[in-house]
Design a protein around this motif. Structure first.
Motif, PDB file in Angstrom:
ATOM      1  N   MET A  19     -41.874 -20.163  45.807  1.00  0.00           N
ATOM      2  CA  MET A  19     -41.028 -21.350  45.650  1.00  0.00           C
ATOM      3  C   MET A  19     -41.856 -22.623  45.850  1.00  0.00           C
ATOM      4  O   MET A  19     -41.659 -23.609  45.145  1.00  0.00           O
ATOM      5  CB  MET A  19     -39.856 -21.318  46.629  1.00  0.00           C
ATOM      6  CG  MET A  19     -38.834 -20.249  46.305  1.00  0.00           C
ATOM      7  SD  MET A  19     -37.568 -20.116  47.586  1.00  0.00           S
ATOM      8  CE  MET A  19     -36.445 -21.386  47.027  1.00  0.00           C
ATOM      9  N   VAL A  20     -42.773 -22.598  46.810  1.00  0.00           N
ATOM     10  CA  VAL A  20     -43.658 -23.745  47.036  1.00  0.00           C
ATOM     11  C   VAL A  20     -44.503 -23.987  45.796  1.00  0.00           C
ATOM     12  O   VAL A  20     -44.600 -25.118  45.300  1.00  0.00           O
ATOM     13  CB  VAL A  20     -44.564 -23.526  48.275  1.00  0.00           C
ATOM     14  CG1 VAL A  20     -45.617 -24.622  48.379  1.00  0.00           C
ATOM     15  CG2 VAL A  20     -43.737 -23.467  49.549  1.00  0.00           C
ATOM     16  N   ARG A  21     -45.093 -22.919  45.246  1.00  0.00           N
ATOM     17  CA  ARG A  21     -45.934 -23.059  44.050  1.00  0.00           C
ATOM     18  C   ARG A  21     -45.128 -23.564  42.862  1.00  0.00           C
ATOM     19  O   ARG A  21     -45.601 -24.394  42.087  1.00  0.00           O
ATOM     20  CB  ARG A  21     -46.601 -21.733  43.708  1.00  0.00           C
ATOM     21  CG  ARG A  21     -47.862 -21.512  44.510  1.00  0.00           C
ATOM     22  CD  ARG A  21     -48.669 -20.352  43.985  1.00  0.00           C
ATOM     23  NE  ARG A  21     -48.732 -19.387  45.072  1.00  0.00           N
ATOM     24  CZ  ARG A  21     -48.334 -18.132  45.011  1.00  0.00           C
ATOM     25  NH1 ARG A  21     -47.881 -17.619  43.900  1.00  0.00           N
ATOM     26  NH2 ARG A  21     -48.417 -17.352  46.055  1.00  0.00           N
ATOM     27  N   SER A  25     -45.816 -27.039  40.899  1.00  0.00           N
ATOM     28  CA  SER A  25     -46.035 -26.995  39.450  1.00  0.00           C
ATOM     29  C   SER A  25     -45.067 -27.929  38.725  1.00  0.00           C
ATOM     30  O   SER A  25     -45.476 -28.674  37.824  1.00  0.00           O
ATOM     31  CB  SER A  25     -45.868 -25.557  38.949  1.00  0.00           C
ATOM     32  OG  SER A  25     -46.022 -25.492  37.567  1.00  0.00           O
ATOM     33  N   TYR A  26     -43.804 -27.913  39.114  1.00  0.00           N
ATOM     34  CA  TYR A  26     -42.818 -28.808  38.496  1.00  0.00           C
ATOM     35  C   TYR A  26     -43.240 -30.268  38.685  1.00  0.00           C
ATOM     36  O   TYR A  26     -43.138 -31.074  37.769  1.00  0.00           O
ATOM     37  CB  TYR A  26     -41.430 -28.596  39.098  1.00  0.00           C
ATOM     38  CG  TYR A  26     -40.716 -27.340  38.647  1.00  0.00           C
ATOM     39  CD1 TYR A  26     -41.231 -26.526  37.644  1.00  0.00           C
ATOM     40  CD2 TYR A  26     -39.525 -26.957  39.227  1.00  0.00           C
ATOM     41  CE1 TYR A  26     -40.572 -25.375  37.240  1.00  0.00           C
ATOM     42  CE2 TYR A  26     -38.857 -25.820  38.825  1.00  0.00           C
ATOM     43  CZ  TYR A  26     -39.390 -25.031  37.836  1.00  0.00           C
ATOM     44  OH  TYR A  26     -38.728 -23.905  37.438  1.00  0.00           O
ATOM     45  N   TRP A  27     -43.714 -30.601  39.882  1.00  0.00           N
ATOM     46  CA  TRP A  27     -44.150 -31.970  40.161  1.00  0.00           C
ATOM     47  C   TRP A  27     -45.341 -32.335  39.271  1.00  0.00           C
ATOM     48  O   TRP A  27     -45.360 -33.383  38.639  1.00  0.00           O
ATOM     49  CB  TRP A  27     -44.506 -32.115  41.634  1.00  0.00           C
ATOM     50  CG  TRP A  27     -45.069 -33.456  41.957  1.00  0.00           C
ATOM     51  CD1 TRP A  27     -46.383 -33.765  42.145  1.00  0.00           C
ATOM     52  CD2 TRP A  27     -44.343 -34.678  42.095  1.00  0.00           C
ATOM     53  NE1 TRP A  27     -46.518 -35.102  42.406  1.00  0.00           N
ATOM     54  CE2 TRP A  27     -45.283 -35.693  42.383  1.00  0.00           C
ATOM     55  CE3 TRP A  27     -42.995 -35.023  42.025  1.00  0.00           C
ATOM     56  CZ2 TRP A  27     -44.914 -37.016  42.588  1.00  0.00           C
ATOM     57  CZ3 TRP A  27     -42.636 -36.341  42.228  1.00  0.00           C
ATOM     58  CH2 TRP A  27     -43.578 -37.310  42.506  1.00  0.00           C
ATOM     59  N   ARG A  34     -36.053 -39.237  38.689  1.00  0.00           N
ATOM     60  CA  ARG A  34     -35.080 -39.934  39.547  1.00  0.00           C
ATOM     61  C   ARG A  34     -35.317 -39.674  41.029  1.00  0.00           C
ATOM     62  O   ARG A  34     -34.356 -39.530  41.809  1.00  0.00           O
ATOM     63  CB  ARG A  34     -33.657 -39.558  39.168  1.00  0.00           C
ATOM     64  CG  ARG A  34     -33.282 -39.977  37.766  1.00  0.00           C
ATOM     65  CD  ARG A  34     -31.816 -39.789  37.532  1.00  0.00           C
ATOM     66  NE  ARG A  34     -31.525 -39.792  36.113  1.00  0.00           N
ATOM     67  CZ  ARG A  34     -30.365 -39.474  35.611  1.00  0.00           C
ATOM     68  NH1 ARG A  34     -29.370 -39.132  36.395  1.00  0.00           N
ATOM     69  NH2 ARG A  34     -30.170 -39.481  34.314  1.00  0.00           N
ATOM     70  N   LEU A  35     -36.590 -39.608  41.405  1.00  0.00           N
ATOM     71  CA  LEU A  35     -36.928 -39.416  42.811  1.00  0.00           C
ATOM     72  C   LEU A  35     -36.496 -40.655  43.595  1.00  0.00           C
ATOM     73  O   LEU A  35     -36.844 -41.772  43.237  1.00  0.00           O
ATOM     74  CB  LEU A  35     -38.438 -39.193  42.965  1.00  0.00           C
ATOM     75  CG  LEU A  35     -38.939 -39.013  44.390  1.00  0.00           C
ATOM     76  CD1 LEU A  35     -38.337 -37.759  45.024  1.00  0.00           C
ATOM     77  CD2 LEU A  35     -40.456 -38.950  44.401  1.00  0.00           C
ATOM     78  N   GLU A  43     -32.643 -39.489  53.528  1.00  0.00           N
ATOM     79  CA  GLU A  43     -32.447 -38.570  52.405  1.00  0.00           C
ATOM     80  C   GLU A  43     -33.519 -38.741  51.339  1.00  0.00           C
ATOM     81  O   GLU A  43     -34.005 -39.847  51.100  1.00  0.00           O
ATOM     82  CB  GLU A  43     -31.104 -38.818  51.723  1.00  0.00           C
ATOM     83  CG  GLU A  43     -29.915 -38.447  52.547  1.00  0.00           C
ATOM     84  CD  GLU A  43     -28.604 -38.680  51.804  1.00  0.00           C
ATOM     85  OE1 GLU A  43     -27.599 -38.164  52.285  1.00  0.00           O
ATOM     86  OE2 GLU A  43     -28.577 -39.376  50.774  1.00  0.00           O
ATOM     87  N   ILE A  44     -33.832 -37.630  50.705  1.00  0.00           N
ATOM     88  CA  ILE A  44     -34.678 -37.612  49.510  1.00  0.00           C
ATOM     89  C   ILE A  44     -33.870 -36.880  48.445  1.00  0.00           C
ATOM     90  O   ILE A  44     -33.352 -35.791  48.693  1.00  0.00           O
ATOM     91  CB  ILE A  44     -36.003 -36.881  49.759  1.00  0.00           C
ATOM     92  CG1 ILE A  44     -36.810 -37.575  50.854  1.00  0.00           C
ATOM     93  CG2 ILE A  44     -36.813 -36.789  48.466  1.00  0.00           C
ATOM     94  CD1 ILE A  44     -38.064 -36.836  51.256  1.00  0.00           C
ATOM     95  N   SER A  45     -33.746 -37.485  47.270  1.00  0.00           N
ATOM     96  CA  SER A  45     -33.016 -36.826  46.185  1.00  0.00           C
ATOM     97  C   SER A  45     -33.828 -36.924  44.904  1.00  0.00           C
ATOM     98  O   SER A  45     -34.681 -37.804  44.756  1.00  0.00           O
ATOM     99  CB  SER A  45     -31.635 -37.453  45.992  1.00  0.00           C
ATOM    100  OG  SER A  45     -31.755 -38.812  45.630  1.00  0.00           O
ATOM    101  N   ALA A  46     -33.561 -36.008  43.986  1.00  0.00           N
ATOM    102  CA  ALA A  46     -34.271 -35.997  42.706  1.00  0.00           C
ATOM    103  C   ALA A  46     -33.537 -35.106  41.720  1.00  0.00           C
ATOM    104  O   ALA A  46     -32.651 -34.328  42.091  1.00  0.00           O
ATOM    105  CB  ALA A  46     -35.703 -35.491  42.894  1.00  0.00           C
ATOM    106  N   LYS A  47     -33.917 -35.239  40.467  1.00  0.00           N
ATOM    107  CA  LYS A  47     -33.516 -34.313  39.407  1.00  0.00           C
ATOM    108  C   LYS A  47     -34.754 -33.492  39.092  1.00  0.00           C
ATOM    109  O   LYS A  47     -35.865 -34.030  39.020  1.00  0.00           O
ATOM    110  CB  LYS A  47     -33.085 -35.061  38.142  1.00  0.00           C
ATOM    111  CG  LYS A  47     -31.860 -35.912  38.310  1.00  0.00           C
ATOM    112  CD  LYS A  47     -30.636 -35.091  38.069  1.00  0.00           C
ATOM    113  CE  LYS A  47     -29.405 -36.010  37.989  1.00  0.00           C
ATOM    114  NZ  LYS A  47     -28.199 -35.234  37.864  1.00  0.00           N
TER     115      LYS A  47
END
Length: 82
Positions: A19-21, A25-27, A34-35, A43-47
């Motif tokens: 999950m970390v990898r 990778s997505y980043w 929308r970070l 809070e930290i939110s994103a799509k």
């Protein structure tokens, strides 16, 4: 309070190495949009554009103390947050 976000903190918070990898990778692939970091609400939110057609909503809410482990994670993805 939002702690300093480090690789070691992420690894500590997330359930599995895969999950970390995947998140890293997505980043790196620019799939996080929308970070938003809101220090007042802690809070930290994103799509995140995963494998599904629509992006996932991700929300991490930190506790109000200095305890890095005090957080609540929510994700509309099929896996959730580990």
């Amino acid at each position: 309070m939002i702690p300093d976000i480090t690789d070691s903190l992420i690894e500590e918070m997330i359930e599995t190495t895969s999950m970390v990898r995947a998140g890293q990778s997505y980043w790196q692939q620019g799939r996080v949009s929308r970070l938003r970091i809101d220090p007042e609400m802690a809070e930290i939110s994103a799509k995140v554009q995963g494998s599904q057609r629509n992006p996932y909503d991700v929300l991490i809410t930190f506790g109000q103390d200095d305890n890095d482990a005090d957080f609540l994670g929510e994700c509309s993805c099929p896996v959730g947050i580990g």
